[in-house]
Design a protein around this motif. Sequence first.
Motif, PDB file in Angstrom:
ATOM      1  N   MET A   1      -8.290   7.769 -17.876  1.00 41.83           N
ATOM      2  CA  MET A   1      -7.105   8.499 -18.342  1.00 41.83           C
ATOM      3  C   MET A   1      -5.908   7.588 -18.586  1.00 41.83           C
ATOM      4  O   MET A   1      -4.840   8.055 -18.954  1.00 41.83           O
ATOM      5  CB  MET A   1      -6.716   9.586 -17.333  1.00 41.83           C
ATOM      6  N   GLY A   2      -6.077   6.287 -18.314  1.00 39.48           N
ATOM      7  CA  GLY A   2      -5.013   5.345 -18.616  1.00 39.48           C
ATOM      8  C   GLY A   2      -3.886   5.275 -17.613  1.00 39.48           C
ATOM      9  O   GLY A   2      -2.743   4.973 -17.974  1.00 39.48           O
ATOM     10  N   HIS A   3      -4.151   5.526 -16.351  1.00 39.17           N
ATOM     11  CA  HIS A   3      -3.093   5.488 -15.335  1.00 39.17           C
ATOM     12  C   HIS A   3      -2.626   4.065 -15.055  1.00 39.17           C
ATOM     13  O   HIS A   3      -3.416   3.120 -15.104  1.00 39.17           O
ATOM     14  CB  HIS A   3      -3.583   6.140 -14.050  1.00 39.17           C
ATOM     15  N   GLU A   4      -1.361   3.943 -14.725  1.00 35.54           N
ATOM     16  CA  GLU A   4      -0.787   2.647 -14.382  1.00 35.54           C
ATOM     17  C   GLU A   4      -1.024   2.287 -12.917  1.00 35.54           C
ATOM     18  O   GLU A   4      -1.204   1.114 -12.576  1.00 35.54           O
ATOM     19  CB  GLU A   4       0.717   2.652 -14.654  1.00 35.54           C
ATOM     20  N   GLN A   5      -1.004   3.305 -12.037  1.00 35.99           N
ATOM     21  CA  GLN A   5      -1.081   3.021 -10.605  1.00 35.99           C
ATOM     22  C   GLN A   5      -1.528   4.274  -9.852  1.00 35.99           C
ATOM     23  O   GLN A   5      -1.080   5.382 -10.150  1.00 35.99           O
ATOM     24  CB  GLN A   5       0.295   2.571 -10.079  1.00 35.99           C
ATOM     25  N   VAL A   6      -2.416   4.098  -8.898  1.00 34.75           N
ATOM     26  CA  VAL A   6      -2.846   5.181  -8.014  1.00 34.75           C
ATOM     27  C   VAL A   6      -2.765   4.670  -6.584  1.00 34.75           C
ATOM     28  O   VAL A   6      -3.329   3.614  -6.259  1.00 34.75           O
ATOM     29  CB  VAL A   6      -4.280   5.664  -8.334  1.00 34.75           C
ATOM     30  N   VAL A   7      -2.067   5.395  -5.732  1.00 33.42           N
ATOM     31  CA  VAL A   7      -1.831   4.967  -4.355  1.00 33.42           C
ATOM     32  C   VAL A   7      -2.445   5.976  -3.383  1.00 33.42           C
ATOM     33  O   VAL A   7      -2.138   7.170  -3.446  1.00 33.42           O
ATOM     34  CB  VAL A   7      -0.320   4.830  -4.074  1.00 33.42           C
ATOM     35  N   ILE A  22       0.585   7.548 -10.755  1.00 33.71           N
ATOM     36  CA  ILE A  22       1.571   7.264 -11.794  1.00 33.71           C
ATOM     37  C   ILE A  22       0.806   7.046 -13.091  1.00 33.71           C
ATOM     38  O   ILE A  22       0.046   6.085 -13.208  1.00 33.71           O
ATOM     39  CB  ILE A  22       2.414   6.029 -11.440  1.00 33.71           C
ATOM     40  N   HIS A  23       0.994   7.936 -14.049  1.00 32.02           N
ATOM     41  CA  HIS A  23       0.223   7.865 -15.287  1.00 32.02           C
ATOM     42  C   HIS A  23       0.856   6.944 -16.323  1.00 32.02           C
ATOM     43  O   HIS A  23       0.229   6.017 -16.809  1.00 32.02           O
ATOM     44  CB  HIS A  23       0.034   9.257 -15.881  1.00 32.02           C
ATOM     45  N   ASN A  24       2.134   7.210 -16.655  1.00 31.25           N
ATOM     46  CA  ASN A  24       2.769   6.452 -17.729  1.00 31.25           C
ATOM     47  C   ASN A  24       4.271   6.431 -17.507  1.00 31.25           C
ATOM     48  O   ASN A  24       4.891   7.471 -17.256  1.00 31.25           O
ATOM     49  CB  ASN A  24       2.448   7.104 -19.078  1.00 31.25           C
ATOM     50  N   SER A  53      -0.919  14.333 -13.124  1.00 34.94           N
ATOM     51  CA  SER A  53       0.038  13.278 -13.486  1.00 34.94           C
ATOM     52  C   SER A  53       0.004  12.996 -14.982  1.00 34.94           C
ATOM     53  O   SER A  53       1.043  12.740 -15.605  1.00 34.94           O
ATOM     54  CB  SER A  53      -0.252  12.001 -12.686  1.00 34.94           C
ATOM     55  N   ARG A  54      -1.180  13.040 -15.571  1.00 33.73           N
ATOM     56  CA  ARG A  54      -1.294  12.887 -17.025  1.00 33.73           C
ATOM     57  C   ARG A  54      -0.535  14.013 -17.733  1.00 33.73           C
ATOM     58  O   ARG A  54       0.180  13.779 -18.718  1.00 33.73           O
ATOM     59  CB  ARG A  54      -2.773  12.899 -17.424  1.00 33.73           C
ATOM     60  N   GLY A  55      -0.691  15.225 -17.227  1.00 37.06           N
ATOM     61  CA  GLY A  55       0.024  16.355 -17.811  1.00 37.06           C
ATOM     62  C   GLY A  55       1.533  16.192 -17.737  1.00 37.06           C
ATOM     63  O   GLY A  55       2.263  16.611 -18.646  1.00 37.06           O
ATOM     64  N   GLY A  70       4.041  11.472 -13.356  1.00 31.54           N
ATOM     65  CA  GLY A  70       3.454  11.162 -12.059  1.00 31.54           C
ATOM     66  C   GLY A  70       3.251  12.439 -11.268  1.00 31.54           C
ATOM     67  O   GLY A  70       3.783  13.491 -11.609  1.00 31.54           O
ATOM     68  N   LYS A  71       2.482  12.351 -10.221  1.00 33.29           N
ATOM     69  CA  LYS A  71       2.211  13.510  -9.375  1.00 33.29           C
ATOM     70  C   LYS A  71       1.678  13.031  -8.041  1.00 33.29           C
ATOM     71  O   LYS A  71       1.141  11.920  -7.935  1.00 33.29           O
ATOM     72  CB  LYS A  71       1.172  14.418 -10.039  1.00 33.29           C
ATOM     73  N   ALA A  72       1.821  13.870  -7.024  1.00 36.60           N
ATOM     74  CA  ALA A  72       1.256  13.559  -5.717  1.00 36.60           C
ATOM     75  C   ALA A  72       0.553  14.789  -5.167  1.00 36.60           C
ATOM     76  O   ALA A  72       0.977  15.921  -5.413  1.00 36.60           O
ATOM     77  CB  ALA A  72       2.344  13.100  -4.753  1.00 36.60           C
ATOM     78  N   VAL A  73      -0.543  14.561  -4.455  1.00 37.75           N
ATOM     79  CA  VAL A  73      -1.211  15.645  -3.745  1.00 37.75           C
ATOM     80  C   VAL A  73      -1.368  15.241  -2.288  1.00 37.75           C
ATOM     81  O   VAL A  73      -1.615  14.075  -1.968  1.00 37.75           O
ATOM     82  CB  VAL A  73      -2.591  15.992  -4.348  1.00 37.75           C
ATOM     83  N   ILE A  74      -1.195  16.212  -1.418  1.00 34.89           N
ATOM     84  CA  ILE A  74      -1.418  16.021   0.017  1.00 34.89           C
ATOM     85  C   ILE A  74      -2.616  16.874   0.398  1.00 34.89           C
ATOM     86  O   ILE A  74      -2.675  18.066   0.059  1.00 34.89           O
ATOM     87  CB  ILE A  74      -0.175  16.419   0.839  1.00 34.89           C
ATOM     88  N   ILE A  75      -3.571  16.276   1.084  1.00 35.53           N
ATOM     89  CA  ILE A  75      -4.812  16.956   1.431  1.00 35.53           C
ATOM     90  C   ILE A  75      -4.674  17.638   2.788  1.00 35.53           C
ATOM     91  O   ILE A  75      -4.347  16.986   3.790  1.00 35.53           O
ATOM     92  CB  ILE A  75      -5.985  15.958   1.466  1.00 35.53           C
ATOM     93  N   GLY A  76      -4.896  18.956   2.830  1.00 39.11           N
ATOM     94  CA  GLY A  76      -4.855  19.653   4.108  1.00 39.11           C
ATOM     95  C   GLY A  76      -4.215  21.024   4.023  1.00 39.11           C
ATOM     96  O   GLY A  76      -3.674  21.415   2.981  1.00 39.11           O
ATOM     97  N   ASP A  77      -4.287  21.733   5.116  1.00 36.27           N
ATOM     98  CA  ASP A  77      -3.732  23.085   5.217  1.00 36.27           C
ATOM     99  C   ASP A  77      -2.248  22.995   5.559  1.00 36.27           C
ATOM    100  O   ASP A  77      -1.887  22.534   6.651  1.00 36.27           O
ATOM    101  CB  ASP A  77      -4.475  23.856   6.300  1.00 36.27           C
ATOM    102  N   PRO A  78      -1.365  23.444   4.662  1.00 38.84           N
ATOM    103  CA  PRO A  78       0.073  23.332   4.936  1.00 38.84           C
ATOM    104  C   PRO A  78       0.515  24.113   6.161  1.00 38.84           C
ATOM    105  O   PRO A  78       1.483  23.728   6.834  1.00 38.84           O
ATOM    106  CB  PRO A  78       0.722  23.872   3.653  1.00 38.84           C
TER     107      PRO A  78
END
Length: 346
Positions: A1-7, A22-24, A53-55, A70-78
């Motif tokens: 998808m052409g992302h610049e960075q994934v952390v 971070i996509h672009n 993040s692409r969107g 860019g976008k972030a996801v947190i894994i787990g039950d809030p």
Amino acid sequence: MGHEQVVFCHDEPTGLRAIIAIHNTTLGPALGGTRMWPYASEEEALIDVLRLSRGMTYKAAISGLNLGGGKAVIIGDPEKLKNEAFMRRFGRFVDSLGGRYITAEDVNMKTRDMEYIHMETDYVTGIPQSMGGSGDPSPVTAYGVYMGMKAAAKFVFGTDSLANRKIAVQGVGQVGMYLVQRLVKEGATVFITDINQDKLQKVASETGAKVVAPDEIYDLDVDIYAPCALGATLNDDTIPRLKASIVAGGANNQLKDEHKHGYMLIDRGITYAPDFLINAGGLINVGAEYYGPYNSDKAHADAEKIYDTTLEILNMASEDGINTQEAAMKIAERRIAAIGRIKLPY
């Protein structure tokens, strides 16, 4: 998808597991919300954050914003994991990127969470108005969806009035709730569904909207289907069931396959208002906060422009014989390419 960075972020003491993508950053720093969800696996979370993040890149570009995706996801039950230490630790991960990524609210995040993040970094938007921020961006997101829906109605029905239209809203979280309020106020007959029964009954009680079962929403004889929950609800199974003339909602990545399902909707005679275009109100709002000084009236006025852009996209797609998602992406990519010739990524 052409992302610049994934952390990949992990903190054992708090139980935090997150991914920042971070996509672009051609147009500016990557701004996008953080969502928290009990993903079945890290792989599922990664797929989601890459698509989201692409969107955001396309959303910022088509809205004329000087922001990247860019976008972030947190894994787990809030309900089980979120607390002050948990969110502040996430804030430190955001801060470690030095401003390449700016976060905001998304699914299962509240203004209070942004306040905790702000204790550790300046790279956050959607902080409380009492602290000089813009607060919850959901009302402006819903306003943009409402404007996009009215534009689609104008294109299909010849009038943008939603009075007496039958509209199915899937998901009544913050954005869905505010959208339902606007639709009911205009005189539409609204059907709603959500997996959160307490929220569903509350919105129904306050607005008079009619409650239906989650799977029943696809089979309703309505004019407009508005997906406002999670993505990929437009797929091989659901599209053949739709009776609506228009799809226009606040969810991200509504098309499970952008090409295949975009054209499947055309074959069914259904007009699709591209999600990243009409749900851009929230990004417009937090972008206004980031570049400041924030002005609510200006943010709403900018979100209102979604109406004209939606009509432009729908007409362009019709004239060029392509699906509306592709038409919107072409316009966004054109702007990114043009600006990319005069500046380096952020």
